[in-house]
Write a protein that holds these residues in place. Structure first.
Motif, PDB file in Angstrom:
ATOM      1  N   MET A 100     -69.279   1.774  29.858  1.00  0.00           N
ATOM      2  CA  MET A 100     -69.154   0.306  29.838  1.00  0.00           C
ATOM      3  C   MET A 100     -67.804   0.003  29.214  1.00  0.00           C
ATOM      4  SD  MET A 100     -71.943  -0.304  26.771  1.00  0.00           S
ATOM      5  CE  MET A 100     -72.975   0.977  27.462  1.00  0.00           C
ATOM      6  N   MET A 101     -67.460  -1.240  29.054  1.00  0.00           N
ATOM      7  CA  MET A 101     -66.249  -1.620  28.327  1.00  0.00           C
ATOM      8  C   MET A 101     -65.044  -0.764  28.738  1.00  0.00           C
ATOM      9  SD  MET A 101     -67.103  -4.239  26.534  1.00  0.00           S
ATOM     10  CE  MET A 101     -65.806  -4.407  25.321  1.00  0.00           C
ATOM     11  N   SER A 102     -64.658  -0.918  30.012  1.00  0.00           N
ATOM     12  CA  SER A 102     -63.488  -0.211  30.562  1.00  0.00           C
ATOM     13  C   SER A 102     -63.624   1.306  30.475  1.00  0.00           C
ATOM     14  CB  SER A 102     -62.201  -0.680  29.877  1.00  0.00           C
ATOM     15  OG  SER A 102     -61.963  -2.041  30.138  1.00  0.00           O
ATOM     16  N   GLY A 103     -64.848   1.791  30.686  1.00  0.00           N
ATOM     17  CA  GLY A 103     -65.072   3.225  30.750  1.00  0.00           C
ATOM     18  C   GLY A 103     -65.532   3.860  29.459  1.00  0.00           C
ATOM     19  N   TRP A 104     -65.453   3.135  28.361  1.00  0.00           N
ATOM     20  CA  TRP A 104     -65.973   3.671  27.105  1.00  0.00           C
ATOM     21  C   TRP A 104     -67.498   3.627  27.127  1.00  0.00           C
ATOM     22  CZ3 TRP A 104     -63.391   5.951  23.126  1.00  0.00           C
ATOM     23  CH2 TRP A 104     -61.995   5.871  23.163  1.00  0.00           C
ATOM     24  N   ASP A 130     -56.682  13.918  24.204  1.00  0.00           N
ATOM     25  CA  ASP A 130     -55.705  14.205  23.150  1.00  0.00           C
ATOM     26  C   ASP A 130     -55.034  12.919  22.674  1.00  0.00           C
ATOM     27  OD1 ASP A 130     -56.280  16.891  23.316  1.00  0.00           O
ATOM     28  OD2 ASP A 130     -54.533  17.398  24.544  1.00  0.00           O
ATOM     29  N   ALA A 131     -54.693  12.022  23.616  1.00  0.00           N
ATOM     30  CA  ALA A 131     -54.042  10.769  23.244  1.00  0.00           C
ATOM     31  C   ALA A 131     -54.962   9.908  22.385  1.00  0.00           C
ATOM     32  CB  ALA A 131     -53.610  10.003  24.498  1.00  0.00           C
ATOM     33  N   GLU A 132     -56.251   9.894  22.710  1.00  0.00           N
ATOM     34  CA  GLU A 132     -57.194   9.109  21.922  1.00  0.00           C
ATOM     35  C   GLU A 132     -57.383   9.702  20.530  1.00  0.00           C
ATOM     36  OE1 GLU A 132     -59.668   7.546  25.839  1.00  0.00           O
ATOM     37  OE2 GLU A 132     -60.398   9.267  24.691  1.00  0.00           O
ATOM     38  N   ARG A 133     -57.432  11.019  20.434  1.00  0.00           N
ATOM     39  CA  ARG A 133     -57.525  11.645  19.110  1.00  0.00           C
ATOM     40  C   ARG A 133     -56.285  11.345  18.270  1.00  0.00           C
ATOM     41  NH1 ARG A 133     -60.516  15.677  21.981  1.00  0.00           N
ATOM     42  NH2 ARG A 133     -58.590  16.686  22.698  1.00  0.00           N
ATOM     43  N   ASP A 134     -55.128  11.340  18.918  1.00  0.00           N
ATOM     44  CA  ASP A 134     -53.901  10.983  18.198  1.00  0.00           C
ATOM     45  C   ASP A 134     -53.964   9.539  17.706  1.00  0.00           C
ATOM     46  OD1 ASP A 134     -52.901  13.511  18.664  1.00  0.00           O
ATOM     47  OD2 ASP A 134     -51.594  12.908  20.313  1.00  0.00           O
ATOM     48  N   ALA A 135     -54.500   8.645  18.548  1.00  0.00           N
ATOM     49  CA  ALA A 135     -54.619   7.239  18.152  1.00  0.00           C
ATOM     50  C   ALA A 135     -55.557   7.086  16.956  1.00  0.00           C
ATOM     51  CB  ALA A 135     -55.119   6.400  19.330  1.00  0.00           C
ATOM     52  N   VAL A 136     -56.633   7.839  16.939  1.00  0.00           N
ATOM     53  CA  VAL A 136     -57.575   7.798  15.809  1.00  0.00           C
ATOM     54  C   VAL A 136     -56.886   8.272  14.531  1.00  0.00           C
ATOM     55  CG1 VAL A 136     -59.694   8.777  14.863  1.00  0.00           C
ATOM     56  CG2 VAL A 136     -59.615   8.061  17.254  1.00  0.00           C
ATOM     57  N   ALA A 137     -56.174   9.383  14.628  1.00  0.00           N
ATOM     58  CA  ALA A 137     -55.494   9.914  13.445  1.00  0.00           C
ATOM     59  C   ALA A 137     -54.434   8.951  12.929  1.00  0.00           C
ATOM     60  CB  ALA A 137     -54.866  11.267  13.772  1.00  0.00           C
ATOM     61  N   GLU A 138     -53.680   8.344  13.846  1.00  0.00           N
ATOM     62  CA  GLU A 138     -52.639   7.408  13.424  1.00  0.00           C
ATOM     63  C   GLU A 138     -53.248   6.159  12.800  1.00  0.00           C
ATOM     64  OE1 GLU A 138     -49.123   5.267  12.726  1.00  0.00           O
ATOM     65  OE2 GLU A 138     -49.661   7.396  12.752  1.00  0.00           O
ATOM     66  N   GLY A 259     -63.375  -6.440  29.902  1.00  0.00           N
ATOM     67  CA  GLY A 259     -62.191  -6.471  30.745  1.00  0.00           C
ATOM     68  C   GLY A 259     -60.918  -6.079  30.035  1.00  0.00           C
ATOM     69  N   ASP A 260     -60.958  -5.922  28.705  1.00  0.00           N
ATOM     70  CA  ASP A 260     -59.779  -5.407  28.006  1.00  0.00           C
ATOM     71  C   ASP A 260     -59.499  -3.980  28.473  1.00  0.00           C
ATOM     72  OD1 ASP A 260     -59.318  -7.670  26.565  1.00  0.00           O
ATOM     73  OD2 ASP A 260     -60.151  -6.936  24.677  1.00  0.00           O
ATOM     74  N   PRO A 261     -58.233  -3.573  28.535  1.00  0.00           N
ATOM     75  CA  PRO A 261     -57.925  -2.199  28.946  1.00  0.00           C
ATOM     76  C   PRO A 261     -58.466  -1.192  27.934  1.00  0.00           C
ATOM     77  CG  PRO A 261     -55.944  -3.320  28.175  1.00  0.00           C
ATOM     78  CD  PRO A 261     -57.017  -4.356  28.268  1.00  0.00           C
ATOM     79  N   PRO A 262     -58.671   0.052  28.369  1.00  0.00           N
ATOM     80  CA  PRO A 262     -59.314   1.048  27.500  1.00  0.00           C
ATOM     81  C   PRO A 262     -58.627   1.241  26.152  1.00  0.00           C
ATOM     82  CG  PRO A 262     -59.159   1.878  29.747  1.00  0.00           C
ATOM     83  CD  PRO A 262     -58.391   0.592  29.711  1.00  0.00           C
ATOM     84  N   GLU A 263     -57.286   1.239  26.147  1.00  0.00           N
ATOM     85  CA  GLU A 263     -56.588   1.486  24.886  1.00  0.00           C
ATOM     86  C   GLU A 263     -56.793   0.350  23.885  1.00  0.00           C
ATOM     87  OE1 GLU A 263     -53.565  -0.293  27.793  1.00  0.00           O
ATOM     88  OE2 GLU A 263     -55.208   1.170  27.846  1.00  0.00           O
ATOM     89  N   VAL A 265     -59.600  -1.527  23.809  1.00  0.00           N
ATOM     90  CA  VAL A 265     -60.983  -1.385  23.348  1.00  0.00           C
ATOM     91  C   VAL A 265     -61.024  -0.439  22.153  1.00  0.00           C
ATOM     92  CG1 VAL A 265     -63.295  -0.569  23.952  1.00  0.00           C
ATOM     93  CG2 VAL A 265     -61.964  -1.894  25.614  1.00  0.00           C
ATOM     94  N   LEU A 266     -60.319   0.672  22.262  1.00  0.00           N
ATOM     95  CA  LEU A 266     -60.263   1.630  21.148  1.00  0.00           C
ATOM     96  C   LEU A 266     -59.557   1.024  19.944  1.00  0.00           C
ATOM     97  CD1 LEU A 266     -60.670   4.423  19.932  1.00  0.00           C
ATOM     98  CD2 LEU A 266     -58.555   5.152  21.062  1.00  0.00           C
ATOM     99  N   ALA A 267     -58.428   0.360  20.169  1.00  0.00           N
ATOM    100  CA  ALA A 267     -57.668  -0.219  19.054  1.00  0.00           C
ATOM    101  C   ALA A 267     -58.484  -1.266  18.309  1.00  0.00           C
ATOM    102  CB  ALA A 267     -56.364  -0.819  19.561  1.00  0.00           C
ATOM    103  N   ALA A 268     -59.246  -2.076  19.051  1.00  0.00           N
ATOM    104  CA  ALA A 268     -60.066  -3.094  18.401  1.00  0.00           C
ATOM    105  C   ALA A 268     -61.086  -2.452  17.466  1.00  0.00           C
ATOM    106  CB  ALA A 268     -60.774  -3.947  19.449  1.00  0.00           C
ATOM    107  N   TYR A 269     -61.621  -1.314  17.854  1.00  0.00           N
ATOM    108  CA  TYR A 269     -62.590  -0.600  17.015  1.00  0.00           C
ATOM    109  C   TYR A 269     -61.913   0.044  15.809  1.00  0.00           C
ATOM    110  CZ  TYR A 269     -66.179   2.884  15.788  1.00  0.00           C
ATOM    111  OH  TYR A 269     -67.094   3.664  15.129  1.00  0.00           O
ATOM    112  N   LEU A 270     -60.773   0.671  16.038  1.00  0.00           N
ATOM    113  CA  LEU A 270     -60.101   1.400  14.959  1.00  0.00           C
ATOM    114  C   LEU A 270     -59.531   0.470  13.893  1.00  0.00           C
ATOM    115  CD1 LEU A 270     -58.154   4.079  17.041  1.00  0.00           C
ATOM    116  CD2 LEU A 270     -60.277   4.395  15.744  1.00  0.00           C
ATOM    117  N   TYR A 271     -59.087  -0.727  14.305  1.00  0.00           N
ATOM    118  CA  TYR A 271     -58.395  -1.624  13.371  1.00  0.00           C
ATOM    119  C   TYR A 271     -59.217  -2.873  13.050  1.00  0.00           C
ATOM    120  CZ  TYR A 271     -54.316   1.283  14.279  1.00  0.00           C
ATOM    121  OH  TYR A 271     -53.441   2.343  14.386  1.00  0.00           O
ATOM    122  N   ARG A 272     -60.545  -2.742  13.082  1.00  0.00           N
ATOM    123  CA  ARG A 272     -61.412  -3.873  12.785  1.00  0.00           C
ATOM    124  C   ARG A 272     -61.111  -4.444  11.401  1.00  0.00           C
ATOM    125  NH1 ARG A 272     -65.913  -4.038  15.340  1.00  0.00           N
ATOM    126  NH2 ARG A 272     -64.445  -3.718  17.037  1.00  0.00           N
TER     127      ARG A 272
END
Length: 312
Positions: A100-104, A130-138, A259-263, A265-272
């Motif tokens: 759901m949510m752009s593939g997540w 790998d890119a998503e893991r890097d985003a989490v670490a950053e 409808g937000d792009p996948p990146e 969706v992840l950023a919204a979760y990581l930087y809540r």
């Protein structure tokens, strides 16, 4: 308030009251009702309820994985860090790996959070890239570097790939002595600071850095994210790419939208609840401390007189 179908009058805390929820269901309340904000009772309980309430509702709904606004109740539990409720939903049959949510999926989202083993090992192909893991670490590094920032009224423009000197040149700004800038609280004075990856334009007392004219000029050939921490209405974000304003009245540090792009969706979760960090991350700025945001900046400058709300 909750609208209709047996749920009227329930407040936020009511969803944690198993006795009240059980009584409502016994009186005929519809477990599949559509409440305000497109929630169902199960979606609402996933955020505000308890595992006991989750079990009561999940046993009565037609589909424990029903989508509302593009997400299941399990997504809501994971996205709001209600891991107790997430476990209860999974035990009731909710699918952690349903896209759901752009593939997540809720399970993939959990892999990026503080409890990556929430649902056990992911199925083949469902893990983080790998890119998503890097985003989490950053995200973890950047949030730790900035620390807690509570600056209502601050304005920022996070500019990728430009140094402060180039930003000042583009704005046709002139230097201002620190003694004159400190406490000035005038919208034509902003601070500029070089950071790894670019530059931050800041105004501790106002919205000037995210005015369309500022964003438009500094984003030519690059991109930037503007933030105004509006004391009246909350954080307001904006995006400018190559001189064009591509997003306005956004909600950095808030929740992703369907409808937000996948990146994002992840950023919204990581930087809540971390609007400043989100703004910096969007522009690829890798701050090592909060000074570019909280001050003092490398330099204070005065913007020339013009209509900065007019762009182009």
């Amino acid at each position: 308030m909750v609208d209709g179908q047996g749920w009227t009058g329930l407040g936020y805390r009511s969803w944690a009251d198993a006795t009240q929820i059980r009584d409502r269901l016994a009186a005929g309340a519809d477990p599949d009702a559509e409440l305000d904000w497109s929630d169902t009772p199960l979606h609402r309980a996933a955020v505000s309820g308890t595992p006991e309430v989750i079990a009561l509702l999940a046993a009565r709904v037609r589909d424990v994985d029903a989508l509302r606004a593009g997400r299941t109740a399990l997504w809501q539990a994971v996205d709001n860090s209600r891991h107790d409720n997430a476990r209860a939903l999974a035990a009731a049959g909710a699918d952690p790996w349903l896209p759901m949510m752009s593939g997540w999926s809720p399970g993939r989202l959990a892999l990026a959070g503080p409890e990556p083993e929430l649902f056990g090992p992911p199925p083949p192909g469902a893990g983080l890239t790998d890119a998503e893991r890097d985003a989490v670490a950053e995200a973890r590094r950047l949030i730790a570097a900035l620390g807690e920032i509570w600056y209502d009224g601050i304005g920022l423009a996070c500019v990728a790939g430009l140094d402060a000197a180039e930003v000042v040149r583009r704005l046709d700004a002139t230097p201002v002595p620190e003694a004159e800038a400190t406490g000035a609280a005038t919208l034509d004075i902003v601070g500029v600071t070089d950071v790894p990856g670019g530059c931050v334009v800041t105004q501790p007392w106002g919205y000037a850095p995210q005015q369309p004219g500022v964003l438009g000029l500094v984003s030519v050939g690059t991109r930037c994210y503007g933030l105004y921490a509006n004391p009246k209405s909350g954080n307001q974000g904006s995006i400018a790419v190559d001189g064009a304003i591509e997003g306005w009245d956004l909600h950095p540090g808030g929740w992703a939208g369907e409808g937000d792009p996948p990146e994002l969706v992840l950023a919204a979760y990581l930087y809540r609840h971390r609007a400043e960090a989100y703004s910096c991350a969007y522009a690829g700025l890798r701050l090592t401390d909060p000074r570019a945001v909280t001050g003092p900046p490398d330099a204070w400058v005065r913007l020339p007189e013009r209509d900065w709300w007019a762009w182009p």
